[in-house]
Design a protein around this motif. Structure first.
Motif, short mmCIF file in Angstrom:
data_model
loop_
_atom_site.label_atom_id
_atom_site.label_comp_id
_atom_site.label_asym_id
_atom_site.label_seq_id
_atom_site.Cartn_x
_atom_site.Cartn_y
_atom_site.Cartn_z
N ASN A 1 0.82 -1.21 0.00
CA ASN A 1 0.00 0.00 0.00
C ASN A 1 0.85 1.26 0.00
OD1 ASN A 1 -2.26 1.64 -0.09
ND2 ASN A 1 -2.62 1.55 2.13
N GLU B 1 0.58 3.08 -2.29
CA GLU B 1 -0.39 3.98 -2.92
C GLU B 1 -0.98 4.94 -1.89
OE1 GLU B 1 -0.19 0.76 -3.30
OE2 GLU B 1 -0.28 0.26 -5.43
N ALA C 1 -3.46 4.23 -0.02
CA ALA C 1 -4.89 4.13 -0.31
C ALA C 1 -5.66 3.66 0.92
CB ALA C 1 -5.11 3.16 -1.46
N THR C 2 -6.96 3.83 0.85
CA THR C 2 -7.84 3.31 1.90
C THR C 2 -8.95 2.53 1.22
OG1 THR C 2 -9.11 5.35 1.85
CG2 THR C 2 -7.36 5.20 3.51
N LYS D 1 -11.11 -0.63 -0.06
CA LYS D 1 -10.87 -2.03 -0.43
C LYS D 1 -9.41 -2.15 -0.87
CE LYS D 1 -14.64 -4.16 -3.05
NZ LYS D 1 -14.85 -5.34 -2.42
N THR E 1 -7.42 -1.10 -4.16
CA THR E 1 -6.80 0.23 -4.13
C THR E 1 -5.30 0.20 -3.88
OG1 THR E 1 -7.38 0.42 -1.79
CG2 THR E 1 -8.92 1.37 -3.37
N SER E 2 -4.82 -0.86 -3.22
CA SER E 2 -3.39 -0.86 -2.88
C SER E 2 -2.55 -1.66 -3.87
CB SER E 2 -3.18 -1.42 -1.46
OG SER E 2 -3.24 -2.83 -1.51
N GLN F 1 -2.36 -0.85 -7.25
CA GLN F 1 -2.33 -0.07 -8.49
C GLN F 1 -0.93 0.05 -9.07
OE1 GLN F 1 -5.41 0.91 -9.73
NE2 GLN F 1 -6.04 -0.31 -7.95
#
Ligand code: K7E
Ligand code: CUA
Length: 619
Positions: A253, A255, A257-258, A260, A264-265, A267
């Motif tokens: 992660n 990314e 991200a938060t 799902k 999201t992590s 990418q």
């Protein structure tokens, strides 16, 4: 000639039949969907049976210390028999040894009576297991130390401020200067601050912590903390020899991200391995650098050049493992079919030449192409890597459910063996030291897939013993283990020297007594102290009286000096069950409620064990 040939064939047939009988005794039912038992298969199994058979009275060659996952315990097995020898309670009360019931262990556990333990770390001297202590992490920001002199948990440090989800732990540096922690869950720090999830990328932080270990006593204390970008820090390993002074952590992660995370992590093509210069961290902390957060000094990488570098790695990496000579760092992106090998010399050159592609919150990102030596095509879902003595590496493949054996330097994959089923970690004999033994490897599988008598929906996990002494890996044994081994370590048995009784002269407990004449009750206001002696087959005093509402402390000493002569103290209707080993003193404190309460010895200790009982009368 033909007669001889047929006679040897006859003997071979008899041999196979005898072996088949032997094997069928060991494995009464064939595994569901398992391999057909051809004559050749049978003889392989007979060899495996022989290699794992430890005759009655004989001892195993290795100890296997396996994490008990969210059971909060540590399990001890013998290898190659794979027999479960004992359970060491760590983060969870365990009535079997009275852990979590006496005053001292209760205090050590505090309010948390569960812990999710993942990675045992045997103490090391010069990168080799020294048989002194065993550390293990808990997701609740804690590390515990077990003393291998008596196999008991002696200290739990934490929850350490700012750390949330201590997964990348409890890896130790080559001389056990530090055991490390890394946060899986970034949070706004200090803990207790609430910030909306929309500000995750900027206001949430990860934290890497060094827990200092006293070289003489093993006592752990807070060392230093490093503030990191809000990635999820996953696994770690300390550099050794060539890379001594550094510790490596995978992160996913990146990314930031938060939601799902499975979407999201994942990418970016690459996440990172964070490389921390722990000697510089130690020095900076000693010089008073850093800012006070949550009561501890936290170092910020952008203020301390050289403290942290980021190594791009295959996406969503899990394990990071340093080769025995420290020259290579192996990182596995779990969504890939390759594992990446980084060259520590190239890393140093890239650092010197500032061969960066950018930065994350001021932490330089090294150029992937400049630091990698190889992408080894091990197979799908590589997680963790262990090492053998001859330059071989063994990588667990979760998706392929197999172990790949490959060669450091040539990067050639030379063998693969299937696991049943879905291997997570794996551990080779001393396989993460500077001096791996080879010989055995244990696959710590996530599912057991019905290869045992059914025990209902809550199935055991399977741990499979693999022979790695020859070119081809061979499956030797299926063992079934309680939930849930993550990592384990295997150490040569002759490195561990446990005591079997606590010598009387070492017992410095202020309430210890060694003579039944000294047993009895003393009162100080409403505080009552009961000094008790446990010895075959009486608990002295055999009765005592206190008053309702008294604060009662029972201090019990087992005055035996004989191996295996343990006594217990169970008090009915109270949540009290303690066990005292030979030569040990323990206390338990409680508030007295009215009535008559029998107490008795819980450990079968003699022919008159059942007579080892007494009465507490509360008036
Ligand atoms: Cu289960 Cu090391 Cu926590 Cu891998 S971890 S599988
Ligand atoms: Cu002491 Cu049973």
């Amino acid at each position: 000639m033909s007669w001889i040939r047929s006679r040897s064939a006859l003997w071979a047939t008899i041999g196979v039949l005898v072996l088949a009988l032997f094997v069928s005794r060991c494995a009464p039912s064939a595994p569901k969907g398992g391999a057909k038992q051809s004559a050749a298969g049978t003889s392989d199994m007979a060899v495996a049976a022989q290699k794992t058979y430890v005759a009655p009275g004989d001892l195993d060659e290795y100890y296997l210390f396996s994490s008990g996952g969210h059971s909060g315990q540590m399990y001890v097995y013998g290898v190659p028999s794979m027999r479960h020898l004992s359970t060491i309670p760590v983060f969870t009360p365990y009535p079997g040894t009275g852990y979590g019931f006496d005053d001292e262990s209760k205090k050590m556990l505090g309010d948390l009576t569960w812990g999710d333990a993942h990675h045992p770390a045997l103490s090391e001297t010069k990168g080799d297991y020294d048989g002194r202590w065993l550390f293990i992490n808990d997701m609740n920001g804690r590390i515990a130390r077990i003393d291998l002199r008596d196999f008991k948990t002696k200290q739990i440090i934490g929850p350490i401020p700012n750390v949330s989800g201590n997964h990348g732990s409890a890896f130790v540096t080559p001389d056990t200067n530090y055991s490390v922690m890394a946060s899986r869950f970034s949070i706004p720090i200090p803990k207790g601050t609430a910030v909306e999830i929309g500000k995750y990328a900027t206001d949430y932080k990860g934290v890497i912590t060094g827990i200092k270990v006293d070289p003489k006593s093993g006592e752990m204390s807070f060392g230093w903390q490093v503030l990191m970008p809000p990635f999820d820090y996953d696994l770690g390993d300390a550099g050794k020899l060539a890379s001594d002074g550094f510790v490596f952590f995978t992160s996913y992660n990146t990314e930031r991200a938060t939601g799902k995370l499975e979407v999201t992590s994942t990418q970016r093509d690459r996440d990172y391995i964070a490389m921390v210069d722990w000697k510089l961290a130690e020095k900076s902390a000693a010089e008073g650098k850093g800012t006070l957060i949550g009561g501890v000094k936290v170092l910020t990488p952008k203020d301390i050049p050289g403290l942290v570098y980021l190594l791009p790695c295959g996406k969503s990496p899990h394990g990071v493992d340093v080769a025995p000579d420290g020259k290579w760092i192996v990182g596995s992106g779990k969504l890939q079919g390759v594992t990446t090998v980084f060259n520590f010399e190239k890393i140093q050159t890239a650092v010197k030449n500032k061969d960066f592609t950018g930065d994350e919150d001021g932490i330089p990102v090294l150029k992937y192409e400049s630091i990698k030596d190889a992408e080894v095509p091990v197979g799908l879902g590589p997680l963790h890597t262990q090492f053998g003595p001859d330059g071989y590496a063994y990588t667990s493949l979760f998706v392929d459910s197999a172990i790949a054996k490959w060669k450091l330097g040539t990067w050639e994959v030379v063998d693969k063996i299937p696991m049943s089923y879905s291997i997570g970690h794996l551990t080779a004999a001393e396989g993460d030291t500077v001096n791996p033994d080879g010989k055995y490897l244990v696959g710590l599988n996530k599912l057991s897939h019905g290869r045992h008598l059914s025990v209902g929906p809550s199935q055991p996990e399977s741990s499979q013993l693999v022979d790695i002494s020859e070119e081809k890996m061979k499956l030797l044994y299926d063992a079934f283990t309680e939930p849930e081994p993550h990592y384990a370590q295997m150490v040569k048995a002759d490195k561990i020297h446990p005591i079997e009784v606590y010598p009387k002269e070492e017992n410095k407990h202020p309430m210890a007594i060694w003579d039944v004449k000294d047993a009895g009750v003393t009162r100080n206001g409403n505080k009552v102290l009961v000094k008790m002696v446990a010895v075959r087959s009486t608990l002295t005093p055999t009765d005592f009286e206190v008053k309702e509402g008294d604060e009662v402390t029972i201090a019990i000493t087992n005055i035996e000096q004989t191996t295996d002569e343990l006594h217990g103290l169970g008090i009915l209707d109270y949540n009290i069950n303690i066990v005292v080993d030979p030569g040990e003193t323990k206390t338990v404190t409680f508030k007295a409620k009215k009535g008559v309460f029998p107490y008795y010895c819980t450990n079968f200790c003699s022919a008159l064990h059942q007579e080892m009982q007494g009465y507490m009368i509360v008036r």
